[in-house]
Motif scaffolding. Structure first.
Motif, PDB file in Angstrom:
ATOM      1  N   TYR A 125     101.334  71.978 -22.431  1.00 19.33           N
ATOM      2  CA  TYR A 125     102.850  71.815 -22.576  1.00 19.33           C
ATOM      3  C   TYR A 125     103.791  73.044 -22.454  1.00 19.33           C
ATOM      4  N   GLU A 126     104.971  72.648 -21.734  1.00 18.82           N
ATOM      5  CA  GLU A 126     106.206  73.769 -22.221  1.00 18.82           C
ATOM      6  C   GLU A 126     106.905  73.250 -23.393  1.00 18.82           C
ATOM      7  N   GLU A 127     107.053  72.239 -23.414  1.00 15.40           N
ATOM      8  CA  GLU A 127     107.680  71.787 -24.730  1.00 15.40           C
ATOM      9  C   GLU A 127     107.096  70.160 -25.141  1.00 15.40           C
ATOM     10  N   ALA A 128     106.662  69.993 -26.283  1.00  8.91           N
ATOM     11  CA  ALA A 128     106.352  68.761 -27.078  1.00  8.91           C
ATOM     12  C   ALA A 128     106.764  68.658 -28.226  1.00  8.91           C
ATOM     13  N   GLU A 129     107.772  68.167 -28.359  1.00  9.96           N
ATOM     14  CA  GLU A 129     108.652  67.940 -29.556  1.00  9.96           C
ATOM     15  C   GLU A 129     108.686  66.293 -29.890  1.00  9.96           C
ATOM     16  N   ALA A 130     108.406  65.868 -30.933  1.00  9.46           N
ATOM     17  CA  ALA A 130     108.341  64.514 -31.148  1.00  9.46           C
ATOM     18  C   ALA A 130     109.804  64.051 -31.109  1.00  9.46           C
ATOM     19  N   LEU A 131     109.784  62.854 -30.396  1.00  7.23           N
ATOM     20  CA  LEU A 131     111.101  62.069 -29.896  1.00  7.23           C
ATOM     21  C   LEU A 131     111.707  62.358 -28.665  1.00  7.23           C
TER      22      LEU A 131
ATOM     23  N   SER B 120     105.365  55.634 -27.760  1.00 14.87           N
ATOM     24  CA  SER B 120     106.912  55.305 -27.835  1.00 14.87           C
ATOM     25  C   SER B 120     107.660  56.189 -28.813  1.00 14.87           C
ATOM     26  N   TRP B 121     106.814  56.855 -29.720  1.00 17.71           N
ATOM     27  CA  TRP B 121     107.836  57.626 -30.754  1.00 17.71           C
ATOM     28  C   TRP B 121     107.671  58.981 -30.340  1.00 17.71           C
ATOM     29  N   LYS B 122     106.878  59.171 -29.145  1.00 15.31           N
ATOM     30  CA  LYS B 122     106.797  60.947 -28.648  1.00 15.31           C
ATOM     31  C   LYS B 122     105.900  61.527 -29.696  1.00 15.31           C
ATOM     32  N   VAL B 123     104.830  61.180 -30.132  1.00 16.36           N
ATOM     33  CA  VAL B 123     104.162  61.944 -30.971  1.00 16.36           C
ATOM     34  C   VAL B 123     103.174  62.768 -30.219  1.00 16.36           C
ATOM     35  N   PHE B 124     103.159  64.309 -30.567  1.00 16.72           N
ATOM     36  CA  PHE B 124     102.226  65.220 -29.889  1.00 16.72           C
ATOM     37  C   PHE B 124     101.009  65.716 -30.839  1.00 16.72           C
ATOM     38  N   ALA B 125     101.319  65.408 -32.186  1.00 13.78           N
ATOM     39  CA  ALA B 125     100.534  65.985 -33.007  1.00 13.78           C
ATOM     40  C   ALA B 125     100.100  65.079 -34.295  1.00 13.78           C
ATOM     41  N   MET B 126      99.045  65.188 -34.791  1.00 10.70           N
ATOM     42  CA  MET B 126      98.733  64.452 -36.095  1.00 10.70           C
ATOM     43  C   MET B 126      98.743  65.421 -37.366  1.00 10.70           C
TER      44      MET B 126
END
Lengths: 218, 163
Positions: A125-131, B120-126
């Motif tokens: 990842y370069e950026e992986a921010e929720a939403l 859909s919510w773009k979740v990358f961590a739990m």
């Protein structure tokens, strides 16, 4: 290496033709990894095992590994190429410096036509921010990089495997993904492992050996 | 053999107590799911209430760590306009059942076995949690675990309730 650092590594010598360049993750190197390296050497694959966190005094976070100079990793890969037929095994964020090395290496500088990688749950990842839309790092020209990605099922990373593949393919890499069922990332060294993780952690050498055989890489 | 490393191993560093990220009243993705008891939930129907949308999985240590605090939060918030939707991502009903047998909860558990909602919510961590305000807009994101019945999580929920 070109940056002036001394790149220490553990060498597990073997008389076979293949050389596995093993780059441990940002979470440091585990005993299970060293045992696996030793076992692979016994079976005929030489292993050079690197701990970049130690060599470069890096912070134990994913961004720390991004500071490793590509030229240093190229020097390592050149050395490996001169001796045997190398294949790279990198864990977690360690995939970043070793892919950058290939991506920024030109044919004029002796880049091989092909280089094989087995990447264990790579963090690219370069950026992986929720939403927000995920962004992957740009490694340059990955034409000739043959990547087998091993992704434990019990990880949020599984959700994004297809996007990751697309990003790597756009850069020229060949990508194959394989899901490792019932396992979590770093399963061979979890603090509270399941019985299955303990068992599979003891068979890390078998996992790599099997994949190299399956892919006709050995 | 060249010895190349100081061996300090800490693979399972839990993701815990990162900062809440304030977001600019983002419209959430549509969320229409049935919980494990067969009750339908549509996030858009919860306007007028504050909603905690929590993505979790039973294999994830920080998810397991925060789960009792979500249950306590629910109990503390009884009778107030507050809803919890806990989405088990990437797991089967059997896996969820196995975990919930030892950690029974009173709030809705929604199953997302194919992780479609997580994508859909773009979740990358739990775990990753979202606080949705009374107008149905996402106001805060927490890509880690926390103690929900105390500290920042509790405070932010109270703030959203008083708006």
């Amino acid at each position: 290496v070109p940056s002036g650092e001394q790149l220490d590594y553990l060498r597990y010598p073997s008389k076979g033709e293949r050389l596995l360049v093993w780059v441990s993750s940002e979470r440091d190197q585990a005993e299970a990894e060293r045992k696996a390296a030793s076992e692979l050497a016994r079976r005929g694959i030489e292993v050079w095992m690197l701990d970049l966190s130690f060599s470069y005094f890096l912070d134990a976070d994913r961004k720390g590994f991004d500071k490793v100079p590509a030229a240093d990793m190229q020097a390592l890969l050149k050395l490996a190429e001169q001796q045997k037929r190398p294949i790279v095994f990198a864990v977690g964020r360690a995939a970043v410096p070793i892919l950058k090395a290939f991506g920024s290496w030109t044919r004029n500088e002796g880049r091989p036509a092909h280089l094989e990688y087995v990447l264990m749950h790579p963090n690219l990842y370069e950026e992986a921010e929720a939403l927000q839309d995920v962004r992957y790092l740009d490694f340059g020209d990955l034409n000739g990089a043959q990547l087998l990605i091993l992704q434990p099922r019990r990880s949020a990373g599984v959700v994004w495997l297809d996007r990751q593949s697309e990003a790597l393919q756009r850069q020229g890499a060949e990508v194959k993904n394989e899901i490792l069922e019932q396992l979590r990332e770093g399963y061979w060294a979890r603090q509270e492992p399941t019985a299955y993780e303990i068992e599979m952690g003891q068979h890390l050498a078998d996992l790599i050996w099997d994949r190299l055989s399956k892919e006709n890489r050995y | 053999m060249i010895v190349g490393g100081l061996i300090v191993f800490a693979f399972a560093i839990p993701v815990w107590s990162a900062e809440f990220r304030k977001v600019d009243a983002v419209v959430p993705p549509a969320l229409t799911m049935q919980d494990m008891r067969g009750v339908d939930h549509d996030l858009s129907n919860y306007k007028g209430q504050v909603v905690l949308v929590n993505f979790w999985a039973s294999w994830c240590p920080p998810c397991r760590k925060e789960m009792p605090s979500i249950q306590r939060l629910m109990q503390k918030m009884a009778g107030r306009p507050f809803v919890i939707l806990a989405i088990d991502s990437g797991e089967s009903r059997e896996e969820a059942d196995a975990y919930l047998k030892g950690m029974p909860v009173d709030f809705p558990i929604l199953l997302d076995p194919e992780s479609k909602e997580a994508k859909s919510w773009k979740v990358f961590a739990m775990p990753t949690s979202f606080l949705v305000d009374k107008h149905g807009r996402i106001r805060y994101v927490l890509p880690s675990g926390t103690e929900w019945d105390d500290g920042d999580g509790w405070r932010l929920i109270q703030e959203l309730l008083t708006e």
